[in-house]
Motif scaffolding. Sequence first.
Motif, short mmCIF file in Angstrom:
data_model
loop_
_atom_site.label_atom_id
_atom_site.label_comp_id
_atom_site.label_asym_id
_atom_site.label_seq_id
_atom_site.Cartn_x
_atom_site.Cartn_y
_atom_site.Cartn_z
N CYS A 32 0.81 -1.22 0.00
CA CYS A 32 0.00 0.00 0.00
C CYS A 32 0.84 1.26 0.00
CB CYS A 32 -0.94 0.01 1.21
SG CYS A 32 -2.18 -1.30 1.16
N ASN A 33 2.05 1.18 0.54
CA ASN A 33 2.93 2.35 0.54
C ASN A 33 4.04 2.15 -0.48
OD1 ASN A 33 4.38 4.72 1.37
ND2 ASN A 33 5.73 3.39 2.54
N GLN A 34 4.12 3.07 -1.42
CA GLN A 34 5.12 2.98 -2.49
C GLN A 34 6.34 3.86 -2.17
OE1 GLN A 34 4.72 0.75 -4.91
NE2 GLN A 34 2.75 0.19 -4.02
N GLY A 35 6.85 3.72 -0.96
CA GLY A 35 8.07 4.45 -0.59
C GLY A 35 7.86 5.89 -0.20
N ASN A 36 6.62 6.28 0.12
CA ASN A 36 6.36 7.67 0.50
C ASN A 36 6.60 7.86 2.00
OD1 ASN A 36 5.54 8.47 -2.10
ND2 ASN A 36 3.51 7.61 -1.76
N THR A 37 7.85 8.03 2.36
CA THR A 37 8.21 8.33 3.74
C THR A 37 8.72 9.76 3.81
OG1 THR A 37 8.80 6.02 4.16
CG2 THR A 37 9.67 7.67 5.69
#
Length: 320
Positions: A32-37
Motif C-alpha cells: 500500500c505504501n510505495q516508498g512515500n516516507t
Amino acid sequence: MKLLYFLLSIFLCSCATVKHSGFKNQVRTSNCNQGNTYRYSKDEIPVPIYELTIDSILTSKLKISDINIANAIGILDLLPRYIYKLNEVKENNSLQNQIDLITIRQEIYNKIDLASLEISSVSAELDCEEERTSQIASYLKEKEKKTVTRLTVGSIILGSVSAITTGVLLSEKDESEASNIIGVGVGIADAFLGVMMLTHKRKIEFHHTRNVLGEIWRATETSTVYPASIWYYLNYRNPQNKNEKSLREQLIENWKNFEQVSSSNGKSKEESIDIYFGDGGEYTADQLENRANMYDQIESAIKLMKQDLRSVTLSMEYLK
C-alpha cells in the motif's frame, strides 16, 4: 471415544490462531505504501495563521478557511502578489504585467495541484490498507463461521447419539443408571459446545511497523506518513476559540466516544492501544474491522482538504 476425539478436534480448531504460512506471508507484506516516507523538521511545517500578520487584502477578499488552506499548501505569500498584480493589469494591461500575472497564477496552481496529488496519495494508501485489513477480517470471519458449523453439527450428532442410546437402553428395560449418566454427560457436552459457539475467536498475527494510526494518536510534532501540508491541516486549531478542536483531536474523540479504543476481547484499554497504535500483535476479526474503520475515518478527514482547495480556487476565479 471417537465422538470425544471429534469434539476435542473441534475445540482445538476453534481456538487456534491462523497458521497457514502462505496466508501469513501475505499478511506480513503490504504494497500500500510505495516508498512515500516523509522527512521534515518542525520548522518546515507552516506557522499557524493566528501567529502570522495577514495582509488585509486577503482578509477582505477571502474566507478564513481559504487563508488557512493557502497557508497549509504554501501559497499564502503568493495570493497577495496575485491580487495586487491583477489590479495592476486592470489599470495597465501591458504585456509584461500580463506575463507576470500568468507566472504568479501558474505558480499558485502548481502548488494546488501538488497538494491535491499529496492528498490523493495519502488517501490511496489509507484506502488500500483499509481494503487489505477488511479482507483479512473477512477471511477470519469465514473461518469462524466454518467452526460454528462444525460445532453445530457436533451438537446435533451428540444429541442424536444420546437419544438413540437412551432409546435402546429403555427398550431393553435396562434398570441401571446408564441412561441417566449418558443424559448428564451429553448435557454437559452440549453446554460446552454452546459456550464454544459463543466465545470462540480466531486470531492472527498482524503487524504494522508503518502505522498510519499511531502518529494521529500520539500527536507527534512531525510525521513520516503525512506530508507537512496535511499534518498542518489535521492539527490546526485556533487556541483563541476554546471550543474548536483540530481534525486530529476530533478523530481521537470519536474513537473514544464510540468505544473504538476500549477494552475488548479480554484486553485492557492499554493493550488495545498498544495493538492499534503500536507495531501490532494478535488481532481478532472484530479488531481488524475496527482498524479498517479507523483508516476510513482518517481518509475522510484528509479528503476535506479537497473542499478547501476547491474553495480557494473558486475564490481566485471570482477575483478576476
